[in-house]
Design a protein around this motif. Structure first.
Motif, mmCIF file in Angstrom:
data_model
loop_
_atom_site.group_PDB
_atom_site.id
_atom_site.type_symbol
_atom_site.label_atom_id
_atom_site.label_comp_id
_atom_site.label_asym_id
_atom_site.label_seq_id
_atom_site.Cartn_x
_atom_site.Cartn_y
_atom_site.Cartn_z
ATOM 1 N N LEU A 140 24.654 40.886 55.835
ATOM 2 C CA LEU A 140 24.509 39.678 56.259
ATOM 3 C C LEU A 140 23.998 39.934 58.008
ATOM 4 O O LEU A 140 23.004 39.545 58.347
ATOM 5 N N HIS A 141 24.952 40.448 58.435
ATOM 6 C CA HIS A 141 24.946 40.516 59.975
ATOM 7 C C HIS A 141 23.921 41.365 60.342
ATOM 8 O O HIS A 141 23.083 41.339 61.467
ATOM 9 N N ARG A 142 23.780 42.774 59.480
ATOM 10 C CA ARG A 142 22.455 43.654 59.793
ATOM 11 C C ARG A 142 21.205 42.770 59.759
ATOM 12 O O ARG A 142 20.315 43.340 60.335
ATOM 13 N N ARG A 143 21.244 41.806 59.089
ATOM 14 C CA ARG A 143 19.828 41.334 58.627
ATOM 15 C C ARG A 143 19.611 39.980 59.543
ATOM 16 O O ARG A 143 18.759 39.260 59.361
ATOM 17 N N GLY A 144 20.605 39.910 60.650
ATOM 18 C CA GLY A 144 20.488 38.804 61.583
ATOM 19 C C GLY A 144 21.022 37.350 60.981
ATOM 20 O O GLY A 144 20.568 36.575 61.719
ATOM 21 N N ILE A 145 21.552 37.511 59.820
ATOM 22 C CA ILE A 145 22.082 36.208 59.256
ATOM 23 C C ILE A 145 23.506 36.170 59.765
ATOM 24 O O ILE A 145 24.434 36.736 59.413
ATOM 25 N N ARG A 146 23.663 34.710 60.501
ATOM 26 C CA ARG A 146 24.877 34.504 60.991
ATOM 27 C C ARG A 146 25.975 33.944 59.770
ATOM 28 O O ARG A 146 25.448 33.409 58.940
ATOM 29 N N THR A 147 27.088 34.224 60.073
ATOM 30 C CA THR A 147 27.973 33.742 58.843
ATOM 31 C C THR A 147 29.239 32.860 59.662
ATOM 32 O O THR A 147 29.609 32.909 60.803
ATOM 33 N N ALA A 148 29.823 31.800 58.780
ATOM 34 C CA ALA A 148 31.016 31.030 59.279
ATOM 35 C C ALA A 148 31.874 31.034 57.910
ATOM 36 O O ALA A 148 31.323 30.805 56.760
ATOM 37 N N GLY A 149 33.411 30.945 58.248
ATOM 38 C CA GLY A 149 34.041 30.500 57.206
ATOM 39 C C GLY A 149 34.891 31.527 56.380
ATOM 40 O O GLY A 149 35.689 31.469 55.548
ATOM 41 N N ALA A 150 34.394 33.021 56.783
ATOM 42 C CA ALA A 150 35.086 33.920 56.141
ATOM 43 C C ALA A 150 35.069 35.143 57.289
ATOM 44 O O ALA A 150 33.882 35.207 58.028
ATOM 45 N N GLY A 151 35.820 36.223 57.144
ATOM 46 C CA GLY A 151 35.964 37.249 58.121
ATOM 47 C C GLY A 151 36.880 38.417 57.899
ATOM 48 O O GLY A 151 37.543 38.163 57.168
ATOM 49 N N ARG A 152 36.776 39.087 58.870
ATOM 50 C CA ARG A 152 37.777 40.422 58.724
ATOM 51 C C ARG A 152 39.136 40.093 58.980
ATOM 52 O O ARG A 152 40.118 40.673 58.660
ATOM 53 N N ASP A 153 39.306 38.860 59.668
ATOM 54 C CA ASP A 153 40.778 38.387 59.988
ATOM 55 C C ASP A 153 40.541 36.770 60.289
ATOM 56 O O ASP A 153 39.418 36.389 60.158
ATOM 57 N N LEU A 154 41.561 36.220 60.818
ATOM 58 C CA LEU A 154 41.612 34.768 60.659
ATOM 59 C C LEU A 154 40.890 34.421 61.943
ATOM 60 O O LEU A 154 39.961 33.396 61.744
ATOM 61 N N ALA A 155 40.833 34.909 62.738
ATOM 62 C CA ALA A 155 40.075 34.630 64.320
ATOM 63 C C ALA A 155 38.544 34.521 63.687
ATOM 64 O O ALA A 155 37.932 33.595 64.178
ATOM 65 N N GLU A 156 38.044 35.472 63.098
ATOM 66 C CA GLU A 156 36.676 35.452 62.629
ATOM 67 C C GLU A 156 36.492 34.468 61.639
ATOM 68 O O GLU A 156 35.226 33.915 61.633
ATOM 69 N N ALA A 157 37.419 34.403 60.625
ATOM 70 C CA ALA A 157 36.910 33.246 59.584
ATOM 71 C C ALA A 157 36.954 31.954 60.059
ATOM 72 O O ALA A 157 36.418 30.940 59.666
ATOM 73 N N MET A 158 37.716 31.432 61.023
ATOM 74 C CA MET A 158 37.774 30.270 62.148
ATOM 75 C C MET A 158 36.581 30.121 63.012
ATOM 76 O O MET A 158 36.255 29.006 63.013
ATOM 77 N N ALA A 159 36.120 31.208 63.440
ATOM 78 C CA ALA A 159 35.047 30.970 64.611
ATOM 79 C C ALA A 159 33.674 30.424 63.903
ATOM 80 O O ALA A 159 33.362 30.815 62.745
ATOM 81 N N PRO A 160 33.163 29.575 64.766
ATOM 82 C CA PRO A 160 31.998 29.104 64.446
ATOM 83 C C PRO A 160 30.692 30.030 64.304
ATOM 84 O O PRO A 160 30.783 31.002 65.336
#
Length: 371
Positions: A140-160
């Motif tokens: 998704l990130h390669r295609r320029g689509i931003r994400t929220a709610g999941a991540g490689r760690d807690l900090a990324e999952a919580m970040a807007p």
């Protein structure tokens, strides 16, 4: 200078399983469900009900009439709940009955609709394990689509996801997942573990923690959205705990719009202190076509929500909705009678929430609320 920002929002977007099968690059069709063992079975069910689907389909096929609605409304941002892992991982989650995935090569189906951001805090994003989540994020990130709610760690999952609207301001998309929607506790992200931003509960303590995160990043002219996956799939009742939590997010955490999903059909809408609460948006894009059960809820019908918010302040200016129906794995315009049915549901369920829906001359719906 004051202005507005317009948003397109919808409920669940599921591009895997049967829908993934009709795209040019399907995954292995094997499923790990109790009764259905191949994704081709879902295609056959849809074809039995509404006729053949010529495949492979183009990447924009599944959006159908939604593309014209999007072009006409021209929202500043397009935000969906993506309930599908974008991966070829075979590490399916044991103990879970349903697993959704589509291959990364089919990700252009999301850019075909101009999706800007995906909420990933749901009960299917780790269906194919940590490796499936990591591949989803990178694709998704390669295609320029931003994400929220999941991540490689807690900090990324919580970040807007920070979404810039040129000349207007920023929208901060926070995404949360509740265990009431079926998200396993094992999926919760940790400091050194991938996962989702899973809520422990809907308590005042949780609201305070969210408030701290929002206030740490929200600037004066920013709009803040919480996209939350919560509750069961069927039934119109909105739990008191959900209403209290949504109200607290607005009153205490500085949230300007609550975008709820998980229900397979639309739920009532509320406007609290001028801020929009969508408790459940239904399923916009799924492969449930032809599956029997719960017909009275008309899960094949959905709404595309077009909300316009004031900047600064985030107050709702208007909410217009386009009624849709899934047919042959494609979003089509609902008939006038089907749109009227949805209007009646929104009005009936909105009565206790101080809202009602009106049908415009062009067939679209518009929300009215007690000021």
């Amino acid at each position: 200078m004051n202005g507005t920002i317009s948003l397109f929002l919808c409920g669940d977007v599921m591009t895997g399983r049967g829908i993934g099968k009709i795209f040019p690059y399907p995954c292995d069709p094997q499923l790990h469900e109790p009764y259905v063992k191949t994704s081709a079975a879902y295609v056959e069910l849809a074809e039995m009900g509404n006729g053949p689907i010529s495949r492979p389909v183009s990447f924009d096929y599944v959006w159908g009439d939604a593309l014209e609605e999007l072009a006409e409304a021209a929202p500043d941002l397009r935000i969906v709940n993506l309930e599908t892992a974008v991966t070829r991982s075979d590490d399916w989650w044991r103990g879970k009955q349903i697993h959704y995935r589509m291959s990364p090569e089919n990700a252009p189906c999301l850019t075909a609709a101009g999706i800007d951001a995906c909420s990933l805090a749901n009960n299917h994003i780790l269906d194919w394990g940590d490796s499936g989540l990591l591949e989803t994020l990178s694709t998704l990130h390669r295609r320029g689509i931003r994400t929220a709610g999941a991540g490689r760690d807690l900090a990324e999952a919580m970040a807007p996801a920070v979404l810039e609207v040129a000349g207007k301001g920023r929208v901060l998309l926070f995404a949360l997942g509740s265990g009431t929607s079926g998200i396993p506790v094992e999926w919760e992200a940790a400091a050194t573990r991938p996962g989702v931003n899973r809520l422990a509960d809907l308590s005042a303590t949780t609201v305070r923690r969210i408030s701290d995160r929002v206030r740490a990043v929200k600037k004066e002219r920013d709009l803040a959205i919480v996209s939350i996956h919560w509750g069961g799939n069927w039934g119109y009742a909105i739990p008191r705990a959900h209403r209290d939590f949504a109200h607290a997010l607005i009153e205490e955490a500085g949230i300007d719009l609550v975008h709820g999903h998980s229900s397979h059909h639309v739920l009532g809408i509320e406007v609290h202190r001028g801020k929009l609460i969508l408790y459940g948006c239904g399923d916009l894009l799924t492969d449930y076509e032809g599956i029997s059960g719960y017909e009275g809820y008309r899960g094949d019908l959905a709404l595309m929500y077009f909300a316009r918010l004031q900047v600064p302040g985030g107050r709702l200016v208007n909410l217009r909705m386009a009624a849709t129906r899934m047919r042959r794995f494609r979003v089509t315009r609902a008939s006038a009678r089907e749109a009227q049915w949805l209007r009646a549901v929104l009005t009936r369920e909105g009565m206790a929430l101080g809202t009602r829906a009106e049908q415009r001359q062009d067939g679209r719906l518009e929300l009215r609320w007690n000021q």
